[in-house]
Design an enzyme around this catalytic site. Structure first.
Site, short mmCIF file in Angstrom:
data_model
loop_
_atom_site.label_atom_id
_atom_site.label_comp_id
_atom_site.label_asym_id
_atom_site.label_seq_id
_atom_site.Cartn_x
_atom_site.Cartn_y
_atom_site.Cartn_z
CG ASP A 17 -48.92 19.28 -12.13
OD1 ASP A 17 -49.57 20.13 -11.28
OD2 ASP A 17 -48.22 18.32 -11.62
CB SER A 18 -46.48 22.96 -11.44
OG SER A 18 -46.65 22.00 -10.73
CE1 TYR A 49 -46.42 26.46 -12.93
CE2 TYR A 49 -48.80 26.16 -12.81
CZ TYR A 49 -47.44 26.30 -13.55
OH TYR A 49 -47.60 26.07 -14.68
N GLY A 50 -46.54 25.97 -6.23
CA GLY A 50 -47.24 26.16 -4.86
C GLY A 50 -46.49 27.00 -3.78
CB CYS A 80 -51.71 21.97 -11.00
SG CYS A 80 -50.78 23.11 -9.92
CG ASN A 81 -54.62 19.75 -5.66
OD1 ASN A 81 -55.48 19.64 -4.97
ND2 ASN A 81 -53.88 18.69 -6.43
CB THR A 82 -50.92 25.18 -6.86
OG1 THR A 82 -50.27 24.54 -5.69
CG2 THR A 82 -50.69 26.82 -6.33
CD GLU A 159 -41.62 17.84 -10.59
OE1 GLU A 159 -40.88 17.66 -11.39
OE2 GLU A 159 -42.80 17.61 -10.70
CB CYS A 191 -50.41 18.55 -3.60
SG CYS A 191 -48.92 18.85 -4.48
CB THR A 192 -51.35 16.63 -8.86
OG1 THR A 192 -50.52 17.93 -8.87
CG2 THR A 192 -52.71 16.58 -9.07
CG HIS A 193 -45.83 16.91 -7.43
ND1 HIS A 193 -46.69 17.84 -8.14
CD2 HIS A 193 -44.82 16.83 -8.05
CE1 HIS A 193 -46.15 18.42 -9.04
NE2 HIS A 193 -44.90 17.82 -8.96
#
Ligand code: DGL
Length: 278
Positions: A17-18, A49-50, A80-82, A159, A191-193
């Site tokens: 992932d980012s 990344y988004g 990571c979705n993006t 984050e 979004c994974t976050h």
């Protein structure tokens, strides 16, 4: 010598992932597939990344995949979705191992939950602009309506570990209000976050008077990894040596990563290594 003798099923599953967000998928994988060894890369030097162009995300995702291939994985998960939205075709074309992205799992999970065929999707600007979710959802059921909203502030909040309190709550209300106005009965966290902010998102929906169900792709994704390992004959035997090891790499700031990650992974992260993949 030992690695030569290891069967492919004993190799780790690689996940990237980012940054931290992909650990929401890892957490589910460790619950559903506890015997699998996992190698995780968080590209914390280049998150987010988004907000970047598709070409840049493809370049970053390819660098992550190149590094992880050196760990000799049996399967690669783009958590990571993006990156899944814009780089999956390139990774699938260029890599010789099975590669799974999170978009399809998220789309199917949302479709399984909607009762009225109205789904709201929040994600990064990159994911929303790619149209990956509406495309995936309407390919499965063209009668379902999808409403989208970019929610970029959720990423730095996650984050930072700033996932509860007035600030994430106000951001969540602003982002969700237009989706609630559309009468959606499912909010897909694209979004994974975002699952890290789940409590704030729930509170925001309640304040907005919505009973929409929150769906994220982590649970569905872990199940999909299990099915893919099974279909490729790659499930790790439960009694295998070093089962369940989790080895984390980041490209910057390991202390912050360990601190926030262990909080939501529910276990201390004793091995976080910094690597240069540029
Ligand atoms: N991991 C990204 C995603 O799931 C969110 C963070 C970023 O923008 O890099 O889309």
């Amino acid at each position: 010598m030992r690695s030569v003798l290891r069967s492919r099923s004993e190799l780790p599953v690689a996940v990237f992932d980012s940054g931290l967000g992909g650990l929401t998928v890892v957490q589910e994988m460790r619950r559903q597939l506890p015997q699998e060894a996992i190698v995780y890369l968080g590209d914390s030097a280049r998150v987010p990344y988004g907000t970047r162009s598709p070409a840049t995300v493809v370049r970053y995702a390819s660098a992550c995949a190149r590094f992880l291939l050196e760990q000799d994985p049996k399967l690669l998960v783009v958590a990571c979705n993006t990156a899944s939205a814009v780089a999956l075709p390139v990774l699938n074309d260029t890599l010789s191992l099975p590669v799974l992205g999170v978009i399809s799992a998220g789309a199917r999970a949302a479709l399984a939950r909607t009762k009225i065929g109205r789904i709201g999707v929040v994600g990064t600007a990159g994911t929303i602009n790619s149209g990956a979710y509406p495309r995936e959802i309407s390919a499965i059921d063209s009668t379902v309506q999808v409403f989208q909203m970019p929610a970029p502030l959720f990423v730095p909040l996650a984050e930072e570990g700033w996932v509860e309190g007035e600030v994430p709550l106000i951001a969540a209300q602003r982002y969700l209000a237009p989706l609630v106005e559309q009468g959606v009965d499912v909010i897909l966290l694209g979004c994974t976050h975002y699952p890290l902010l789940r409590r704030s998102i729930e509170q925001a929906l309640a304040r907005l008077g919505s009973t929409a169900e929150i769906v994220d792709s982590a649970t569905a994704m872990a199940a999909r990894v299990g099915r893919a390992l099974d279909s490729h004959g790659l499930v790790r035997p439960a009694a295998a040596e070093v089962s369940g090891a989790l080895h984390c790499f980041v490209t910057d700031a390991p202390a912050n990563f360990s601190q926030v990650a262990s909080r939501f992974l529910g276990e201390p992260l004793d091995r976080v290594e910094v690597v240069d993949i540029s």
